[in-house]
Design a protein around this motif. Structure first.
Motif, short mmCIF file in Angstrom:
data_model
loop_
_atom_site.label_atom_id
_atom_site.label_comp_id
_atom_site.label_asym_id
_atom_site.label_seq_id
_atom_site.Cartn_x
_atom_site.Cartn_y
_atom_site.Cartn_z
N ASP B 328 13.43 38.73 -23.12
CA ASP B 328 12.37 37.93 -23.73
C ASP B 328 11.91 36.78 -22.83
O ASP B 328 10.73 36.49 -22.72
N ARG B 329 12.89 36.15 -22.15
CA ARG B 329 12.57 35.01 -21.29
C ARG B 329 11.64 35.43 -20.15
O ARG B 329 10.67 34.77 -19.82
N ILE B 330 11.99 36.58 -19.54
CA ILE B 330 11.19 37.07 -18.41
C ILE B 330 9.78 37.40 -18.89
O ILE B 330 8.79 37.08 -18.24
N MET B 331 9.70 38.02 -20.08
CA MET B 331 8.40 38.34 -20.65
C MET B 331 7.64 37.06 -20.97
O MET B 331 6.42 36.98 -20.81
N GLY B 332 8.37 36.04 -21.42
CA GLY B 332 7.75 34.77 -21.76
C GLY B 332 7.15 34.12 -20.53
O GLY B 332 6.11 33.46 -20.61
N ARG B 367 -0.91 41.42 -27.90
CA ARG B 367 -1.06 42.85 -28.11
C ARG B 367 -2.04 43.44 -27.09
O ARG B 367 -1.76 44.47 -26.48
N LEU B 368 -3.17 42.76 -26.88
CA LEU B 368 -4.16 43.26 -25.92
C LEU B 368 -3.58 43.30 -24.50
O LEU B 368 -3.77 44.27 -23.78
N VAL B 369 -2.86 42.23 -24.14
CA VAL B 369 -2.27 42.20 -22.80
C VAL B 369 -1.27 43.35 -22.65
O VAL B 369 -1.25 44.05 -21.63
N THR B 370 -0.45 43.56 -23.69
CA THR B 370 0.53 44.65 -23.62
C THR B 370 -0.17 45.99 -23.46
O THR B 370 0.25 46.85 -22.68
N ILE B 371 -1.27 46.19 -24.20
CA ILE B 371 -2.03 47.44 -24.08
C ILE B 371 -2.56 47.59 -22.65
O ILE B 371 -2.47 48.65 -22.04
N LEU B 372 -3.08 46.48 -22.10
CA LEU B 372 -3.67 46.54 -20.76
C LEU B 372 -2.65 46.90 -19.69
O LEU B 372 -2.96 47.61 -18.74
N ILE B 373 -1.42 46.42 -19.85
CA ILE B 373 -0.44 46.69 -18.78
C ILE B 373 0.41 47.92 -19.06
O ILE B 373 1.13 48.38 -18.17
N GLY B 420 3.67 44.96 -10.76
CA GLY B 420 2.22 44.93 -10.91
C GLY B 420 1.85 44.48 -12.31
O GLY B 420 0.97 43.62 -12.50
N ALA B 421 2.54 45.03 -13.31
CA ALA B 421 2.27 44.68 -14.70
C ALA B 421 2.51 43.19 -14.93
O ALA B 421 1.72 42.51 -15.60
N MET B 422 3.61 42.67 -14.36
CA MET B 422 3.93 41.25 -14.56
C MET B 422 2.88 40.36 -13.93
O MET B 422 2.49 39.34 -14.50
N VAL B 427 -1.67 36.71 -14.57
CA VAL B 427 -3.07 36.34 -14.32
C VAL B 427 -3.82 36.19 -15.64
O VAL B 427 -4.55 35.22 -15.86
N LEU B 428 -3.57 37.13 -16.57
CA LEU B 428 -4.23 37.07 -17.87
C LEU B 428 -3.80 35.84 -18.66
O LEU B 428 -4.58 35.26 -19.40
#
Lengths: 82, 631
Positions: B328-332, B367-373, B420-422, B427-428
């Protein structure tokens, strides 16, 4: 005291769940998963970096909560009946 | 103009399973229905709909597995579906004749609140207390008779992970004759209350538990012990990393034997067909088009299944949400929450279920960012391409600690996608405004369970069926279409080059090759990329078809390896690998994104940024490889 300030492995009970202004549904979701006044709550562990998220036992369920969520939950001592 | 749809429903009684997430509802569903399941979506939304059949002699019951919910207050999409089905309001859905409310015996405290909510629906209901075995082991004795009196509902018990654990449920369902009258008796009586709150329900539940002597809180000691190791602040992340690395190694090494078997069978089939068919265009279509194309893709079924096998085990055991907790921290850091981890992990198998799983993310931006990556996670459709290129260009070399060079390169490709996803998410995060800054996690960490073999087997079977349907449908169609484009028009009389150079595909490929030349793709690759837009794995079969029609007699993926080894430089191969890490080579993903986000904006953004990234990555890889003399 708020849940995010509670030390690990101390059991308290939920006093109140506050609403988050821009997203009021958060507090209802917290109630749905068991954060209801009177329920027993314990912080089991905190994550390595900055202690976020925290792992919480609420009633018999275990949930991962972010500090931001835990901040909405007010806790009090078990014996304190009002 | 509006139309009222008239639905004709099968006459068999419909029984719906309702329960909290992690109550073992799906295990019970698997026990009741066995392999006889239909997986589809609810009308208009992408919530997975699972239906199965339970047969007693001439009595057939339809069983519906509703999405797991904590309450019947329709807040999330899952809860809306469950509510609407129970109320008989879901479009294209009959109101269930009977509800089985599935409870986790070890957590009646939370689960009973759902029973109260279901009772208010005024629908015939039977309560199933699941995981009775675990409850007993933990010293929780539930007096079913007393609970029946308290709830005024019939109660049966079950053990979701034992072979005949659904015995009592089956017996109960056998008893019921599903006539109007007998069902009416199962409609719970309710005191008429205008409004109710979660607190009210909680008081009722606590009252029941107190009277039954079940109000003490007994957590699962084993899960707590395991968490002390698996979620240890230092060892936890380390164990997770080792686990993921082991899985990716296994995907390559375990698949060797079944892969060879499939290859040999395809060869054998090609031989037989070649001997039987007369020498005309049909023979070319069957051997160069169908067998070469489909065989090349089928070979990767073992790898896809091995990856799913591990994902299913992690999911069943209860470890998956814990991995999300650790990460979670890394995702945060990149502006997401651990909630995005499970959709993203599913995307390693296929971006489509991954994108659908983002429904559980309540923050719209997250949710949108997750869909995009999600498409940047290396899906199993990329494995055929990676496997072909790695197998052809990267030597197999053993290092210490059982690390193997080919597996290592695969791991690096996965890491590139994640990295790349991160970066994209970061950026987003910088680009989107910070007003809506609540990123909820609120994720249940269920008790650990031994994964049930039956559940895993059913999950794998469903994956196999989906994959084979793809091979038989979309991939078959595209392979034949490509064969046609690559075979016609015939070369002019007196021409010297291979026939394919004069075909439609050859012309298109030469045109595209101009665009792709700076990143090292030849015209054969350029052609193969076009049908590969529809589905990534088609690229392998397309290459096989292109090369096979280009003169060299090849009919399987195996024969393709020496050809590309001769024809391509290492720089080209690496560049193509880099291309596949990022390129949006999958129409169905784009279609799902459009449906999930309700417009063309997000899919267009996705296409643009992915193509740009892919071209850049390939360009850098190709130039760097040439610079280091890998040409």
């Amino acid at each position: 005291m708020r849940l995010d300030q509670l030390s690990n492995n101390l059991t308290k009970k939920v006093k109140k769940v506050n609403a988050f202004e821009s997203m009021p549904e958060i507090s209802y979701q917290l109630a749905d998963i068991g954060f209801i006044p009177g329920e027993q709550v314990t912080v089991l562990r905190r994550n390595l970096f900055g202690g976020d998220p925290i792992m919480v036992r609420i009633g018999l369920s275990t949930f991962a909560l972010r500090k931001q969520e835990a901040e909405l939950i007010e806790v009090e001592d078990l014996v304190n009946h009002d | 103009m509006t139309e009222t749809a008239i639905h004709f429903f099968p006459k068999e009684p419909l029984i719906a399973l309702v329960g909290n997430p992690n109550s073992g509802k799906t295990s019970l569903f698997n026990l009741l229905t066995g392999g006889k399941q239909k997986v589809a979506n609810y009308a208009g939304v992408t919530v997975e709909r699972k239906e199965g059949k339970l047969v007693f002699g001439d009595k057939v019951l339809r069983i519906l597995d509703l999405p797991g919910v904590y309450s019947l207050y329709p807040r999330s999409l899952d809860e809306q579906i469950t509510c609407n089905v129970l109320l008989g309001r879901a479009s294209g859905e009959k109101r269930p004749d009977l509800v089985l409310c599935v409870l986790d015996a070890t957590n009646l405290r939370r689960n009973l609140r759902l029973v109260l909510a279901v009772k208010r629906m005024g629908i015939p209901c039977i309560v199933v207390i699941n995981m009775m075995d675990i409850a007993l082991k933990r010293g929780i004795h539930i007096d079913l008779k007393a609970l029946e009196t308290e709830l005024k509902l019939p109660i049966v018990e079950s053990v979701g992970i034992k072979t005949d654990g659904d015995f009592s449920v089956r017996e109960k369902l056998k008893e019921i004759d599903f006539s109007k009258n007998s069902l009416a008796q199962l409609i719970p009586e309710n005191e008429k209350v205008d409004s109710y709150t979660v607190e009210d329900d909680s008081k009722v539940v606590n009252g029941i538990l107190q009277r039954m002597g079940l109000d003490s809180v007994i957590p699962d000691p084993l899960s707590d012990k395991m968490d002390r190791v698996l979620l240890h602040p230092m060892f936890g992340p380390l164990i997770l990393l080792v686990l993921l690395f082991f899985i990716f190694q296994a995907v390559f090494t375990w698949a060797e034997l079944p892969k060879e078997l499939i290859e040999q069978s395809t060869d054998w089939l090609g031989q037989i067909v070649a001997d039987v068919l007369p020498n005309n265009w049909i023979k070319s279509l069957v051997i160069n088009g169908i067998i070469a194309g489909l065989g090349g893709v089928l070979v990767f079924l073992p790898q896809i299944l091995i990856l799913f096998f591990f994902i299913l085990i992690l999911e069943e055991s209860g470890y998956l949400p814990r991995a999300a907790y650790i990460l979670d921290r890394i995702m945060g850091f990149v502006g997401l929450s651990g909630r995005s981890f499970i959709p993203l992990l599913s995307s390693f198998a296929c971006a489509i279920p991954g994108i659908m799983a983002t429904r559980t993310i309540s923050n719209v931006r997250d949710r949108l960012v997750t869909i995009l990556i999600a498409p940047l996670m290396t899906c199993s459709a990329r494995l055929p391409v990676y496997a072909l290129l790695i197998g052809a260009f990267i030597p197999s070399r053993q290092f210490k600690f059982g690390i193997e060079l080919q597996g290592l390169v695969l791991f690096i490709l996965y890491l590139m996608g994640i990295l790349g996803a991160m970066i994209v998410a970061w950026v987003l995060k910088k680009l989107t405004n910070k007003k809506e800054s609540f990123h909820p996690l609120m994720m249940e960490l269920p008790n650990y369970h031994l994964p049930s073999i039956k559940n895993i087997a059913i999950g794998l079977w469903q994956r196999t069926v989906i994959f084979l349907k793809r091979v038989g449908g979309m991939i078959m169609f595209l392979t034949i279409a490509l064969w046609f484009l690559a075979s016609y028009p015939n070369p002019p009389i007196g021409s010297t080059g291979p026939a394919i150079e004069y075909s439609f595909a050859g012309m298109l490929g030469k045109l595209l090759a101009v665009v792709f030349a700076p990143i090292g793709f030849n015209w054969e690759i350029s052609i193969a990329l076009v049908p590969g837009l529809a589905a990534r794995e088609v690229v392998v079969s397309s290459l096989a078809t292109v090369y096979s029609l280009a003169g060299q007699a090849t009919n399987t993926e195996e024969a393709l390896v020496p050809l590309i080894q001769q024809g391509w430089t290492l720089a080209t191969a690496l560049s193509l690998l880099a291309w596949f890490v990022f390129a949006p080579q999958c129409l169905s993903t784009i279609a799902v994104v459009k449906r999930e986000t309700g417009g063309y904006k997000i899919p267009l953004i996705m296409l643009t940024y992915l193509f740009t990234l892919a071209y850049l990555a390939s360009f850098i890889t190709y130039r760097a490889a040439i610079f280091f003399g890998l040409n």
